[in-house]
Design a protein around this motif. Structure first.
Motif, PDB file in Angstrom:
ATOM      1  N   ARG A 109       0.930  -1.590   0.104  1.00  0.00           N
ATOM      2  CA  ARG A 109      -0.013   0.023  -0.277  1.00  0.00           C
ATOM      3  C   ARG A 109       1.220   0.882   0.321  1.00  0.00           C
ATOM      4  O   ARG A 109       0.967   2.158  -0.152  1.00  0.00           O
ATOM      5  CB  ARG A 109      -1.024  -0.185   1.063  1.00  0.00           C
ATOM      6  CG  ARG A 109      -1.940   1.283   1.067  1.00  0.00           C
ATOM      7  CD  ARG A 109      -3.152   0.992   0.147  1.00  0.00           C
ATOM      8  NE  ARG A 109      -3.953   1.957   0.310  1.00  0.00           N
ATOM      9  CZ  ARG A 109      -3.417   3.013  -0.854  1.00  0.00           C
ATOM     10  NH1 ARG A 109      -3.443   2.565  -2.100  1.00  0.00           N
ATOM     11  NH2 ARG A 109      -4.524   4.342  -0.479  1.00  0.00           N
ATOM     12  N   GLU A 112       2.045   2.048  -3.421  1.00  0.00           N
ATOM     13  CA  GLU A 112       0.566   2.669  -4.374  1.00  0.00           C
ATOM     14  C   GLU A 112       0.947   3.732  -3.879  1.00  0.00           C
ATOM     15  O   GLU A 112       0.590   4.912  -5.009  1.00  0.00           O
ATOM     16  CB  GLU A 112       0.063   1.974  -3.898  1.00  0.00           C
ATOM     17  CG  GLU A 112      -0.044   0.117  -4.795  1.00  0.00           C
ATOM     18  CD  GLU A 112      -1.706  -0.551  -4.663  1.00  0.00           C
ATOM     19  OE1 GLU A 112      -2.259   0.010  -3.014  1.00  0.00           O
ATOM     20  OE2 GLU A 112      -1.777  -1.609  -4.452  1.00  0.00           O
ATOM     21  N   ILE A 113       1.208   4.115  -2.910  1.00  0.00           N
ATOM     22  CA  ILE A 113       1.065   5.877  -2.381  1.00  0.00           C
ATOM     23  C   ILE A 113       2.244   6.366  -3.027  1.00  0.00           C
ATOM     24  O   ILE A 113       1.576   7.603  -3.796  1.00  0.00           O
ATOM     25  CB  ILE A 113       0.551   6.022  -0.680  1.00  0.00           C
ATOM     26  CG1 ILE A 113      -0.823   5.379  -0.574  1.00  0.00           C
ATOM     27  CG2 ILE A 113       1.006   7.281  -0.055  1.00  0.00           C
ATOM     28  CD1 ILE A 113      -0.666   5.191   1.442  1.00  0.00           C
ATOM     29  N   GLN A 115       3.485   6.374  -5.548  1.00  0.00           N
ATOM     30  CA  GLN A 115       3.259   6.171  -6.982  1.00  0.00           C
ATOM     31  C   GLN A 115       2.243   7.141  -7.415  1.00  0.00           C
ATOM     32  O   GLN A 115       3.028   7.493  -8.026  1.00  0.00           O
ATOM     33  CB  GLN A 115       3.815   4.742  -7.706  1.00  0.00           C
ATOM     34  CG  GLN A 115       4.741   4.065  -7.353  1.00  0.00           C
ATOM     35  CD  GLN A 115       4.167   2.506  -7.669  1.00  0.00           C
ATOM     36  OE1 GLN A 115       2.669   1.746  -7.368  1.00  0.00           O
ATOM     37  NE2 GLN A 115       5.114   1.023  -8.114  1.00  0.00           N
ATOM     38  N   SER A 116       1.380   7.552  -6.399  1.00  0.00           N
ATOM     39  CA  SER A 116       0.477   7.901  -6.416  1.00  0.00           C
ATOM     40  C   SER A 116       0.915   9.625  -6.474  1.00  0.00           C
ATOM     41  O   SER A 116       0.704  10.655  -7.326  1.00  0.00           O
ATOM     42  CB  SER A 116      -0.564   7.792  -5.346  1.00  0.00           C
ATOM     43  OG  SER A 116      -1.778   6.005  -6.434  1.00  0.00           O
ATOM     44  N   LEU A 117       1.710   9.653  -5.466  1.00  0.00           N
ATOM     45  CA  LEU A 117       2.637  11.115  -4.873  1.00  0.00           C
ATOM     46  C   LEU A 117       3.512  11.071  -6.285  1.00  0.00           C
ATOM     47  O   LEU A 117       2.907  12.037  -6.501  1.00  0.00           O
ATOM     48  CB  LEU A 117       3.341  10.432  -3.913  1.00  0.00           C
ATOM     49  CG  LEU A 117       3.410  12.047  -3.530  1.00  0.00           C
ATOM     50  CD1 LEU A 117       2.857  12.816  -3.136  1.00  0.00           C
ATOM     51  CD2 LEU A 117       3.912  12.114  -2.065  1.00  0.00           C
ATOM     52  N   ARG A 118       4.291  10.862  -6.812  1.00  0.00           N
ATOM     53  CA  ARG A 118       4.936  10.867  -8.058  1.00  0.00           C
ATOM     54  C   ARG A 118       4.045  11.614  -9.182  1.00  0.00           C
ATOM     55  O   ARG A 118       4.817  12.650 -10.122  1.00  0.00           O
ATOM     56  CB  ARG A 118       5.504   9.915  -8.034  1.00  0.00           C
ATOM     57  CG  ARG A 118       7.369   9.466  -7.184  1.00  0.00           C
ATOM     58  CD  ARG A 118       8.008   8.098  -8.152  1.00  0.00           C
ATOM     59  NE  ARG A 118       8.631   8.377  -6.226  1.00  0.00           N
ATOM     60  CZ  ARG A 118      10.026   8.601  -6.627  1.00  0.00           C
ATOM     61  NH1 ARG A 118      10.565   9.294  -7.116  1.00  0.00           N
ATOM     62  NH2 ARG A 118      11.097   8.332  -5.437  1.00  0.00           N
ATOM     63  N   LEU A 119       3.394  10.668  -9.149  1.00  0.00           N
ATOM     64  CA  LEU A 119       2.055  10.978 -10.475  1.00  0.00           C
ATOM     65  C   LEU A 119       1.823  12.285 -10.272  1.00  0.00           C
ATOM     66  O   LEU A 119       1.936  13.034 -11.799  1.00  0.00           O
ATOM     67  CB  LEU A 119       1.251   9.915 -11.185  1.00  0.00           C
ATOM     68  CG  LEU A 119       1.836   8.440 -11.389  1.00  0.00           C
ATOM     69  CD1 LEU A 119       0.525   7.393 -11.640  1.00  0.00           C
ATOM     70  CD2 LEU A 119       2.237   8.248 -12.555  1.00  0.00           C
ATOM     71  N   ALA A 120       0.860  12.254  -9.678  1.00  0.00           N
ATOM     72  CA  ALA A 120       0.614  13.753  -9.277  1.00  0.00           C
ATOM     73  C   ALA A 120       1.865  14.657  -9.123  1.00  0.00           C
ATOM     74  O   ALA A 120       1.110  15.584  -9.988  1.00  0.00           O
ATOM     75  CB  ALA A 120      -0.301  13.532  -7.848  1.00  0.00           C
TER      76      ALA A 120
END
Length: 125
Positions: A109, A112-113, A115-120
């Motif tokens: 988890r 995943e967080i 990776q989402s932060l990097r994408l944002a």
């Protein structure tokens, strides 16, 4: 994880504010060492109390203590993880050792967080 009772939520909010000193120390560490993106340090008192509040069954063995591993994603954006180690460990470790400790302690988890932060952040750039 079940929702915390309101008293525990208030305690967590106070501990988060108390931990600001450690968060600022992490920022200063990376400002002084622009070649670094990871560090290990002793967990602050507030962080230890947060761990106890959020994970009351996670009891530490005598002779051990909590450590905080920090990853700087980019200036001003850092993630923390917690691990247990011997009470007398040296925290002045290389980037490679600090990165390894941080990555070893992450859950699926948390990956995943991150990776989402990097994408944002990339979308904002």
């Amino acid at each position: 994880m079940a929702a915390l009772p309101s008293a525990a939520q208030r305690r967590l909010k106070r501990l988060t504010a108390e931990n600001e000193t450690s968060i600022l120390a992490d920022a200063r560490f990376f400002e002084r060492r622009p070649d670094r993106n990871h560090r290990i340090r002793l967990a602050s008192r507030a962080e230890v109390e947060m761990i106890r509040l959020l994970h009351p069954d996670n009891v530490i063995t005598p002779g051990m203590r909590w450590y905080t591993s920090v990853r700087q994603i980019r200036k001003g954006v850092r993630l923390r993880g917690f691990t247990i180690g011997l009470a007398d460990l040296d925290c002045d470790e290389t980037e490679e050792v600090c990165r390894s400790v941080y990555e070893r302690g992450r859950s699926t988890r948390e990956v995943e967080i991150e990776q989402s932060l990097r994408l944002a952040m990339e979308a904002r750039s």
